[in-house]
Design a protein around this motif. Structure first.
Motif, PDB file in Angstrom:
ATOM      1  N   PRO A 120     -18.380  -8.846  20.872  1.00  0.00           N
ATOM      2  CA  PRO A 120     -19.027  -7.634  21.327  1.00  0.00           C
ATOM      3  C   PRO A 120     -19.948  -7.069  20.258  1.00  0.00           C
ATOM      4  O   PRO A 120     -19.804  -7.375  19.077  1.00  0.00           O
ATOM      5  N   VAL A 121     -20.900  -6.244  20.654  1.00  0.00           N
ATOM      6  CA  VAL A 121     -21.887  -5.720  19.715  1.00  0.00           C
ATOM      7  C   VAL A 121     -21.483  -4.350  19.184  1.00  0.00           C
ATOM      8  O   VAL A 121     -22.250  -3.712  18.491  1.00  0.00           O
ATOM      9  N   GLU A 122     -20.268  -3.913  19.495  1.00  0.00           N
ATOM     10  CA  GLU A 122     -19.824  -2.600  19.045  1.00  0.00           C
ATOM     11  C   GLU A 122     -19.765  -2.528  17.523  1.00  0.00           C
ATOM     12  O   GLU A 122     -19.253  -3.423  16.854  1.00  0.00           O
ATOM     13  N   VAL A 123     -20.322  -1.465  16.973  1.00  0.00           N
ATOM     14  CA  VAL A 123     -20.263  -1.224  15.532  1.00  0.00           C
ATOM     15  C   VAL A 123     -19.154  -0.214  15.268  1.00  0.00           C
ATOM     16  O   VAL A 123     -19.104   0.856  15.890  1.00  0.00           O
ATOM     17  N   ILE A 124     -18.248  -0.560  14.344  1.00  0.00           N
ATOM     18  CA  ILE A 124     -17.118   0.317  14.029  1.00  0.00           C
ATOM     19  C   ILE A 124     -17.406   1.054  12.730  1.00  0.00           C
ATOM     20  O   ILE A 124     -17.638   0.437  11.690  1.00  0.00           O
ATOM     21  N   ARG A 125     -17.383   2.370  12.788  1.00  0.00           N
ATOM     22  CA  ARG A 125     -17.748   3.182  11.629  1.00  0.00           C
ATOM     23  C   ARG A 125     -16.568   3.369  10.677  1.00  0.00           C
ATOM     24  O   ARG A 125     -15.406   3.253  11.053  1.00  0.00           O
ATOM     25  N   GLY A 126     -16.909   3.655   9.401  1.00  0.00           N
ATOM     26  CA  GLY A 126     -15.908   3.879   8.382  1.00  0.00           C
ATOM     27  C   GLY A 126     -15.425   5.314   8.348  1.00  0.00           C
ATOM     28  O   GLY A 126     -15.892   6.169   9.100  1.00  0.00           O
ATOM     29  N   LYS A 127     -14.498   5.561   7.421  1.00  0.00           N
ATOM     30  CA  LYS A 127     -13.895   6.891   7.300  1.00  0.00           C
ATOM     31  C   LYS A 127     -14.040   7.426   5.880  1.00  0.00           C
ATOM     32  O   LYS A 127     -13.178   8.133   5.365  1.00  0.00           O
ATOM     33  N   GLY A 128     -15.140   7.046   5.232  1.00  0.00           N
ATOM     34  CA  GLY A 128     -15.412   7.564   3.898  1.00  0.00           C
ATOM     35  C   GLY A 128     -14.787   6.777   2.765  1.00  0.00           C
ATOM     36  O   GLY A 128     -14.855   7.198   1.604  1.00  0.00           O
ATOM     37  N   PRO A 166     -26.503 -15.422   7.198  1.00  0.00           N
ATOM     38  CA  PRO A 166     -26.652 -13.984   7.437  1.00  0.00           C
ATOM     39  C   PRO A 166     -25.594 -13.487   8.408  1.00  0.00           C
ATOM     40  O   PRO A 166     -25.063 -14.257   9.195  1.00  0.00           O
ATOM     41  N   TYR A 167     -25.299 -12.200   8.381  1.00  0.00           N
ATOM     42  CA  TYR A 167     -24.306 -11.655   9.296  1.00  0.00           C
ATOM     43  C   TYR A 167     -24.881 -10.411   9.972  1.00  0.00           C
ATOM     44  O   TYR A 167     -25.790  -9.756   9.474  1.00  0.00           O
ATOM     45  N   SER A 168     -24.333 -10.097  11.150  1.00  0.00           N
ATOM     46  CA  SER A 168     -24.796  -8.924  11.882  1.00  0.00           C
ATOM     47  C   SER A 168     -24.060  -7.678  11.391  1.00  0.00           C
ATOM     48  O   SER A 168     -22.980  -7.760  10.802  1.00  0.00           O
TER      49      SER A 168
END
Length: 324
Positions: A196-204, A308-310
């Motif tokens: 899937p193309v979902e990007v998972i964000r960090g928590k700082g 390369p990576y996405s």
């Protein structure tokens, strides 16, 4: 010497059955140059100019590595004894002109190529020898100094990759090899095919990254910052270890290039884990993700991401290693 001959003969034997996969030739060349530099004496000035485009080709990692190392080692031998010895490597995209098409009898299909140039200011090659350098067992080196298979292997490997090779040489002035490999018409990042193309964000969280390529390091830093992480940057493994000592209470993850000058990613991770054995590591490499080295890296629970990576793949692997 016998092992070298057997290895190169095996390359010929595999010519029709070599597995090719989509790779970033830019990333691969950058990684191969790091390996090649180890065998270059300090008195030889080795410079390079690598384009910023990925240049996706269908390639075989093992054969291409042999090709590059063979040509650079030949250049090293050629400049022995030369005043101010130099080796120059460049990589760019090339659109064939009419002269190139006629010379190599390639179809007029507007196909673009990756052009890798390796040149030196060494002894050069005699004109009568230049026509024979790709013949198996032909060598101009002293007895015991070469097998005569290196350039024959290079020629065979380039043919396997549906590419072409040009060589120019002037006696006592140097030699230039130009390798042309066809680019994929539709380059698709392999990481995006089945995920899937979902990007998972960090928590700082704070991530320590180490890569000797300034451009790669800056782009990765910007990507991670955009995903919501804090980033510390190191240009090699030694600097990464020192940064970790200073900020070890804040660092949650390491992203390390496998091959770097002074200290590579594997050694850096081992040194850092003396202070924090459970520190998660994501190794970045331009090599085949299925090779022996990469599989070995995963044995301690680390993960490997291929260049390369996405952004999506990077974000998911980071979150997986952070345990969230």
């Amino acid at each position: 010497m016998a092992a070298d001959i057997i290895s190169q003969l095996m390359t010929f034997a595999r010519k029709d059955s070599v597995a090719l996969q989509s790779i970033s030739f830019r990333s691969f060349v950058n990684e191969a140059l790091k390996l090649a530099k180890v065998a270059i004496p300090e008195n030889i000035l080795m410079t390079h100019n690598i384009c910023s485009d990925d240049l996706i080709i269908k390639g075989n990692i093992t054969q291409l590595q042999q090709v590059i190392l063979n040509l650079i080692n030949n250049a090293r031998d050629a400049v022995h004894g030369v005043h101010a010895p130099k080796i120059y490597i460049s990589l760019r995209q090339y659109l064939p002109n009419k002269k190139f098409i006629l010379k190599h009898q390639i179809p007029r299909n507007n196909h673009t190529y990756a052009q890798l140039t390796i040149s030196d200011n060494g002894c050069g090659i005699e004109k009568e020898d230049l026509q024979r350098i790709f013949e198996p067992f032909f060598t101009t080196k002293a007895q015991g100094k070469g097998t005569g298979l290196g350039l024959a292997m290079v020629f065979g490997a380039i043919q396997t990759h549906h590419g072409v090779i040009d060589v120019e040489s002037n006696l006592n002035a140097g030699t230039r090899f130009d390798l042309y490999l066809p680019l994929e018409q539709k380059a698709i990042n392999e990481f995006d095919l089945n995920s899937p193309v979902e990007v998972i964000r960090g928590k700082g969280e704070t991530i320590l990254i180490a890569d000797d390529d300034t451009q790669v390091r800056d782009i990765l830093s910007k990507l991670l910052t955009g995903l919501g992480y804090q980033v510390l940057q190191a240009e090699d493994g030694c600097m990464a270890v020192e940064l970790f000592k200073t900020h070890q209470n804040n660092i949650s993850l390491l992203i390390l290039d496998v091959i770097m000058p002074n200290m590579g990613g594997i050694e850096a991770a081992a040194n850092i884990r003396i202070y924090k054995p459970s520190m998660p590591v994501l190794y970045a490499t331009g090599y085949d993700k299925n090779n022996v080295l990469v599989n070995a890296l995963k044995e301690d629970g680390s993960q490997v991401i291929g260049k390369p990576y996405s952004v999506a793949t990077l974000s998911r692997m980071v979150r997986m290693l952070l345990g969230h």
